[in-house]
Design an enzyme around this catalytic site. Structure first.
Site, short mmCIF file in Angstrom:
data_model
loop_
_atom_site.label_atom_id
_atom_site.label_comp_id
_atom_site.label_asym_id
_atom_site.label_seq_id
_atom_site.Cartn_x
_atom_site.Cartn_y
_atom_site.Cartn_z
CG HIS A 76 -8.36 -4.42 1.35
ND1 HIS A 76 -8.00 -3.19 0.87
CD2 HIS A 76 -9.14 -4.19 2.44
CE1 HIS A 76 -8.54 -2.24 1.64
NE2 HIS A 76 -9.22 -2.84 2.59
CE1 TYR A 205 -1.44 1.21 -5.86
CE2 TYR A 205 -3.30 -0.23 -5.44
CZ TYR A 205 -2.02 0.20 -5.13
OH TYR A 205 -1.33 -0.39 -4.09
N PRO A 297 6.69 2.94 -3.56
CG PRO A 297 5.63 4.79 -2.61
CD PRO A 297 6.88 4.39 -3.33
CE LYS A 301 4.51 -6.81 -4.27
NZ LYS A 301 3.63 -7.89 -3.78
CE1 TYR A 389 -1.13 -3.64 -4.86
CE2 TYR A 389 -2.23 -5.04 -3.25
CZ TYR A 389 -1.82 -3.79 -3.67
OH TYR A 389 -2.09 -2.69 -2.90
#
Length: 399
Positions: A76, A205, A297, A301, A389
């Site tokens: 991704h 998200y 979550p 991480k 990220y």
């Protein structure tokens, strides 16, 4: 009846942290025994996150277990933020100079490590009862456990506490030498796993007036979805139909139209907390992974931080045996904690940004939407999110 065994490193916990540490030590010619209080099947039944940073990918390759990950994992280069009914893509690859993440379930990582250890005939004791750690502040630590009516003692040089948040290792640390920091969030994540194609080829998200949602995946045919729910909710309160209906209500029209539903394979509610232990070393006992820290979550991480702990710890132990140096051991806690706090901050910030907090009212949602609007329209803001990220470089803690 008692039985004594000698090894170099006693690893408590056969989750991904303990198994990865055992594999890296084996590659370096260092003996280790892994103890796990649950069965192997139980360990594999735990559904966890599935986003791997480059650091984690590289470590699995170093451990010699990356073949299936590269074959089946999904690369991704970005993800979508959905707010005010519209989606906006964060192009991680472009914003970070070519970095990506890989979607590959933690269960599959654990399975690959288990299979490798079993094929090599390396010792793992499942269903080890009453595990206790002793004398870890001396040069001769010991671990005791019970199995099939026999009490076993493992004499070792080091103890690696990879036994999770509720494990015995952190609980055994001297109370006057340990400090714990914790924030508990006033909601949980209701997760559903289904053999259905993902709604989108990358993660979505969702910041919605109805609460947070996440559209994730494990493969091209297996999806993982999450809904923010009150802590008082029970899994039994949520039928599959109710879950899918609520997810639709939190999605944009395009995602809603593309959503393929089906029976759940697994459903569970996970509480969210930020938690850090300082230090992560007590004499010759070291904490790694969830034994030392928990992240919500939202930032993906948890497994990645655990992998970094394991890298620092395995390097330190190899250095001790091969170079007769304790430099890595002495710096282990400091190196880990610097990375941990950075990841904890990002996970806390992202959680604050995306969820509805009880009692905060509509103004809080307006603040979130304004910040999200800034993030997507500012290259600096988007880059900051993307850099956090995809994860810090492994040498960050040495600078």
């Amino acid at each position: 009846m008692t039985k004594a065994t000698r090894t170099q490193v006693a690893i408590i916990g056969a989750g991904p942290s303990g198994l990865l540490l055992g594999q890296l030590l084996y590659k370096a010619g260092i003996d280790a025994i892994i103890l796990e209080r649950q069965t192997g099947d139980y360990v594999l039944s735990r559904i966890r996150a599935g986003v791997l940073e480059q650091v984690c990918i590289d470590l699995l390759d170093e451990a010699g277990v990356g073949q299936r990950m590269h074959k089946e994992g999904l690369i991704h280069g970005g993800f979508d933020l959905l707010f005010k009914g519209e989606r906006h893509r964060i192009d991680m690859n472009q914003l970070t100079g070519g970095k990506n993440v890989m979607v590959y379930g933690q269960t599959e990582v654990t399975r690959d490590l288990m299979d490798a250890r079993q094929s090599l005939g390396l010792p793992t004791v499942y269903e080890a009862q009453n595990v206790q750690v002793h004398d870890f502040e001396t040069a001769k630590p010991r671990v005791t456990y019970e199995k099939d009516g026999v009490t076993h003692t493992i004499e070792c040089d080091f103890i690696a506490g990879c036994d999770g948040f509720h494990g015995v290792c952190r609980a055994s640390a001297p109370k006057d030498k340990i400090r714990e920091y914790e924030k508990v969030y006033p909601f949980g994540w209701l997760g559903l796993l289904s053999d259905t194609p993902p709604v989108h080829h990358e993660l979505i998200y969702v910041n919605s007036p109805r609460g947070f949602a996440l559209c994730s995946q494990r493969s091209a045919t297996r999806s993982r979805y999450y809904l923010q729910v009150p802590l008082t909710d029970k899994v039994e309160d949520w039928s599959d139909e109710a879950f899918w209906d609520e997810l639709r209500n939190r999605l944009d029209p395009e995602a809603r139209a593309n959503l393929v539903t089906g029976p759940s394979i697994e459903k569970s509610i996970a509480p969210l907390r930020s938690f850090v232990t300082e230090p992560m070393r007590f004499g010759r006992m070291f904490l790694a992974g969830d034994a030392g820290h928990i992240v919500p979550p939202t930032g993906a991480k948890g497994l990645n931080l655990a992998a970094t702990d394991v890298k620092y710890l395995s390097t330190a132990i190899v250095e001790y045996y091969k170079e007769n140096s304790e430099a890595g051991i002495d710096s282990y806690s400091e190196r880990c904690l610097r990375r941990i706090w950075r990841a904890e901050r990002f996970s806390w910030w992202f959680t604050q940004l995306m969820h509805r907090f009880p009692g905060e009212g509509e103004i809080a949602q307006k603040f979130q939407e304004a910040e999200l609007d800034y993030l997507i329209h500012s290259e600096a803001g988007s880059r900051t999110m993307a850099e956090n990220y995809v994860g810090l470089p492994l040498d960050f803690g040495d600078r």
